[in-house]
Design a protein around this motif. Structure first.
Motif, PDB file in Angstrom:
ATOM      1  N   LYS A 164       0.202  -1.166   0.124  1.00 48.60           N
ATOM      2  CA  LYS A 164       0.081  -0.337  -0.269  1.00 48.60           C
ATOM      3  C   LYS A 164       0.734   1.472  -0.454  1.00 48.60           C
ATOM      4  O   LYS A 164       0.064   2.327   0.118  1.00 48.60           O
ATOM      5  CB  LYS A 164      -0.732   0.192   1.607  1.00 48.60           C
ATOM      6  N   GLY A 165       2.161   1.142   0.190  1.00 49.47           N
ATOM      7  CA  GLY A 165       2.895   2.825   0.138  1.00 49.47           C
ATOM      8  C   GLY A 165       3.325   2.617   1.829  1.00 49.47           C
ATOM      9  O   GLY A 165       3.024   4.140   1.808  1.00 49.47           O
ATOM     10  N   ASN A 166       2.640   2.521   2.119  1.00 45.11           N
ATOM     11  CA  ASN A 166       2.344   2.766   4.043  1.00 45.11           C
ATOM     12  C   ASN A 166       3.241   2.403   4.871  1.00 45.11           C
ATOM     13  O   ASN A 166       3.431   2.853   5.953  1.00 45.11           O
ATOM     14  CB  ASN A 166       0.947   2.240   4.421  1.00 45.11           C
ATOM     15  N   PHE A 167       4.440   1.318   4.545  1.00 46.39           N
ATOM     16  CA  PHE A 167       5.503   0.963   4.823  1.00 46.39           C
ATOM     17  C   PHE A 167       6.820   1.587   5.712  1.00 46.39           C
ATOM     18  O   PHE A 167       6.913   2.680   5.014  1.00 46.39           O
ATOM     19  CB  PHE A 167       5.887  -0.250   4.825  1.00 46.39           C
ATOM     20  N   THR A 168       7.221   2.217   6.450  1.00 46.79           N
ATOM     21  CA  THR A 168       7.871   3.086   7.533  1.00 46.79           C
ATOM     22  C   THR A 168       8.993   2.239   8.377  1.00 46.79           C
ATOM     23  O   THR A 168      10.027   2.259   8.095  1.00 46.79           O
ATOM     24  CB  THR A 168       7.402   4.921   8.245  1.00 46.79           C
ATOM     25  N   SER A 169       8.414   1.119   9.234  1.00 42.65           N
ATOM     26  CA  SER A 169       9.479   0.930  10.372  1.00 42.65           C
ATOM     27  C   SER A 169       8.535  -0.277  10.707  1.00 42.65           C
ATOM     28  O   SER A 169       7.175  -0.234  11.053  1.00 42.65           O
ATOM     29  CB  SER A 169       9.852   1.871  11.441  1.00 42.65           C
ATOM     30  N   PHE A 170       8.821  -1.056  11.317  1.00 42.49           N
ATOM     31  CA  PHE A 170       8.785  -2.388  12.401  1.00 42.49           C
ATOM     32  C   PHE A 170       7.562  -1.859  13.308  1.00 42.49           C
ATOM     33  O   PHE A 170       7.617  -2.563  13.494  1.00 42.49           O
ATOM     34  CB  PHE A 170       9.862  -3.437  12.363  1.00 42.49           C
ATOM     35  N   ALA A 171       8.515  -0.576  14.144  1.00 38.85           N
ATOM     36  CA  ALA A 171       7.837  -0.166  14.900  1.00 38.85           C
ATOM     37  C   ALA A 171       5.917   0.186  14.368  1.00 38.85           C
ATOM     38  O   ALA A 171       5.088   0.073  15.764  1.00 38.85           O
ATOM     39  CB  ALA A 171       8.219   1.442  15.858  1.00 38.85           C
ATOM     40  N   SER A 172       6.335   0.435  13.268  1.00 35.35           N
ATOM     41  CA  SER A 172       4.591   0.452  13.060  1.00 35.35           C
ATOM     42  C   SER A 172       3.192  -0.383  12.679  1.00 35.35           C
ATOM     43  O   SER A 172       2.334  -0.426  12.244  1.00 35.35           O
ATOM     44  CB  SER A 172       4.518   1.284  11.220  1.00 35.35           C
ATOM     45  N   LEU A 173       4.451  -1.446  12.872  1.00 33.71           N
ATOM     46  CA  LEU A 173       3.314  -2.857  12.782  1.00 33.71           C
ATOM     47  C   LEU A 173       2.471  -2.822  14.008  1.00 33.71           C
ATOM     48  O   LEU A 173       2.416  -2.523  15.075  1.00 33.71           O
ATOM     49  CB  LEU A 173       4.017  -3.431  12.100  1.00 33.71           C
ATOM     50  N   PRO A 174       1.655  -3.607  13.996  1.00 39.32           N
ATOM     51  CA  PRO A 174       0.200  -4.156  14.846  1.00 39.32           C
ATOM     52  C   PRO A 174       1.172  -3.965  16.537  1.00 39.32           C
ATOM     53  O   PRO A 174       0.422  -3.731  17.307  1.00 39.32           O
ATOM     54  CB  PRO A 174      -0.207  -5.091  14.061  1.00 39.32           C
ATOM     55  N   ASN A 181       8.816  -7.845  16.039  1.00 41.08           N
ATOM     56  CA  ASN A 181       8.169  -7.755  14.886  1.00 41.08           C
ATOM     57  C   ASN A 181       9.149  -8.013  13.651  1.00 41.08           C
ATOM     58  O   ASN A 181       9.693  -8.859  12.833  1.00 41.08           O
ATOM     59  CB  ASN A 181       8.169  -5.770  14.396  1.00 41.08           C
ATOM     60  N   MET A 182       9.798  -7.628  14.872  1.00 43.04           N
ATOM     61  CA  MET A 182      11.799  -7.781  13.931  1.00 43.04           C
ATOM     62  C   MET A 182      12.349  -8.760  14.114  1.00 43.04           C
ATOM     63  O   MET A 182      12.295  -9.647  12.868  1.00 43.04           O
ATOM     64  CB  MET A 182      12.943  -6.795  14.865  1.00 43.04           C
ATOM     65  N   ASP A 183      11.905  -9.589  14.786  1.00 41.04           N
ATOM     66  CA  ASP A 183      12.017 -10.806  15.052  1.00 41.04           C
ATOM     67  C   ASP A 183      11.256 -12.560  14.666  1.00 41.04           C
ATOM     68  O   ASP A 183      11.667 -13.275  13.752  1.00 41.04           O
ATOM     69  CB  ASP A 183      12.095 -11.617  16.861  1.00 41.04           C
ATOM     70  N   THR A 184      10.093 -11.686  14.230  1.00 40.14           N
ATOM     71  CA  THR A 184       8.822 -12.784  13.359  1.00 40.14           C
ATOM     72  C   THR A 184       9.382 -11.980  12.017  1.00 40.14           C
ATOM     73  O   THR A 184       9.315 -13.402  10.787  1.00 40.14           O
ATOM     74  CB  THR A 184       7.479 -11.457  13.643  1.00 40.14           C
ATOM     75  N   ILE A 185       9.437 -10.930  11.293  1.00 45.20           N
ATOM     76  CA  ILE A 185       9.833 -10.802  10.442  1.00 45.20           C
ATOM     77  C   ILE A 185      11.717 -11.670   9.647  1.00 45.20           C
ATOM     78  O   ILE A 185      11.074 -12.510   8.714  1.00 45.20           O
ATOM     79  CB  ILE A 185      10.081  -9.033   9.704  1.00 45.20           C
ATOM     80  N   SER A 186      11.912 -11.771  10.363  1.00 45.96           N
ATOM     81  CA  SER A 186      13.519 -12.485  10.504  1.00 45.96           C
ATOM     82  C   SER A 186      12.773 -13.764   9.970  1.00 45.96           C
ATOM     83  O   SER A 186      13.511 -14.384   9.665  1.00 45.96           O
ATOM     84  CB  SER A 186      14.365 -11.731  11.962  1.00 45.96           C
ATOM     85  N   LYS A 187      12.586 -14.508  10.537  1.00 41.96           N
ATOM     86  CA  LYS A 187      12.097 -15.211  10.580  1.00 41.96           C
ATOM     87  C   LYS A 187      10.769 -15.496   9.328  1.00 41.96           C
ATOM     88  O   LYS A 187      11.174 -16.711   8.269  1.00 41.96           O
ATOM     89  CB  LYS A 187      10.869 -16.064  11.439  1.00 41.96           C
TER      90      LYS A 187
END
Length: 314
Positions: A164-174, A181-187
């Motif tokens: 959607k063009g909305n991502f800025t950082s992992f801190a912005s995730l739910p 968030n970082m550990d989840t995305i790494s996996k």
């Protein structure tokens, strides 16, 4: 003055150096098929006949055609590959694929938002309902399999925010915790437990840069949606050659490093290299992404590719 054309004897000479043979008739057939640029017929003076002048690069393009036909005897394949190498070919070989990619990328944010609304319930979002099988044959397959359903949904929502063009950082995730968030995305993308990613990158540095590049990709998608009409203008020969250089570096690393071959970067590069349709999406996105200022300059990329090719040859 530097010549602005090639003569037939010059083409014969260059082809001979490459150990290939081509005739004038063959060049003409390829030109009529749109695989070679137009020629100029120039008179030599009264009673001296005329001379065919071929655009600079015709010999190298003819050599490339012969090589590509030995890989696959399909003109659509040859034309696309020539265009990706920065060559001048008829638009029938590249424009339909590029137009489709631009159209799909442009409508992606609206489509994602529509799906989010359509599948939203009191208990579940769209991302809670995406079946794992969709990713079974993708570079994400191994990573997704290691995640709980909640963490899978978090990862899928990341893709949605980027699209959607909305991502800025992992801190912005739910999730309230950026570390989760970082550990989840790494996996999710398949990063190993080891401190070195793909046998090259320190994991801590890679994770920081990965967040930066995801933000740049998200911004590129946003800009693409806002200015789709100028996208084709950005697909210059320089951009196409640069993109192929990146794929060549990845291919060389895959041959020399098993860790890279099994890494998320290697798997993505392999998927792009194998599929013309994916390449169309990738080159369109690359043309916008490279302007975000988060990657090396064209000169640095081409120098890296030169070193990589030299190391591979040795």
């Amino acid at each position: 003055m530097q010549e602005r054309w090639e003569t037939w004897p010059k083409i014969q000479h260059l082809c001979g150096l490459a150990n290939v043979t081509v005739s004038k008739d063959q060049l003409e057939r390829w030109r009529l098929k749109g695989l070679l640029p137009k020629v100029n017929q120039v008179g030599r003076g009264r009673g001296a006949g005329s001379e065919t002048r071929y655009p600079i690069g015709t010999a190298n393009q003819a050599i490339a055609i012969i090589h590509l036909l030995s890989v696959k005897e399909k003109l659509s394949f040859v034309g696309w590959q020539l265009w990706m190498r920065g060559c001048n070919v008829d638009e029938r070989y590249w424009k339909p694929e590029i137009d489709n990619a631009i159209f799909q990328l442009k409508r992606m944010p609206a489509y994602v938002r529509l799906m989010e609304t359509r599948y939203l319930t009191d208990e579940k979002t769209l991302y809670d309902q995406i079946p794992f099988r969709i990713f079974q044959h993708s570079p994400f397959a191994k990573g997704v399999a290691k995640l709980s359903p909640d963490m899978q949904a978090l990862s899928f929502s990341l893709l949605g925010e980027v699209a959607k063009g909305n991502f800025t950082s992992f801190a912005s995730l739910p999730s309230d915790d950026p570390k989760i968030n970082m550990d989840t995305i790494s996996k999710f993308i398949g990063l190993p437990i080891q401190p070195i990613v793909a046998g090259i990158f320190p994991k801590i540095d890679f994770e920081v840069d990965f967040e930066l590049q995801l933000s740049a990709i998200s911004n590129a998608l946003r800009d693409l949606r806002a200015n789709p009409s100028i996208t084709i203008e950005k697909l210059t020969p320089e951009v196409r050659i640069e993109f192929l250089a990146i794929l060549a570096v990845a291919e060389n690393l895959q041959m020399s490093l098993s860790a890279f071959r099994k890494s998320p970067i290697g798997r993505f590069a392999n998927s792009i290299a194998k599929d013309q349709k994916i390449q169309a999406f990738a080159i369109v996105l690359w043309s916008a992404f490279r302007e975000m200022g988060t990657i090396q300059s064209n000169d640095e990329i081409m120098e890296l590719a030169k070193i990589s090719n030299s190391n591979s040859a040795n």
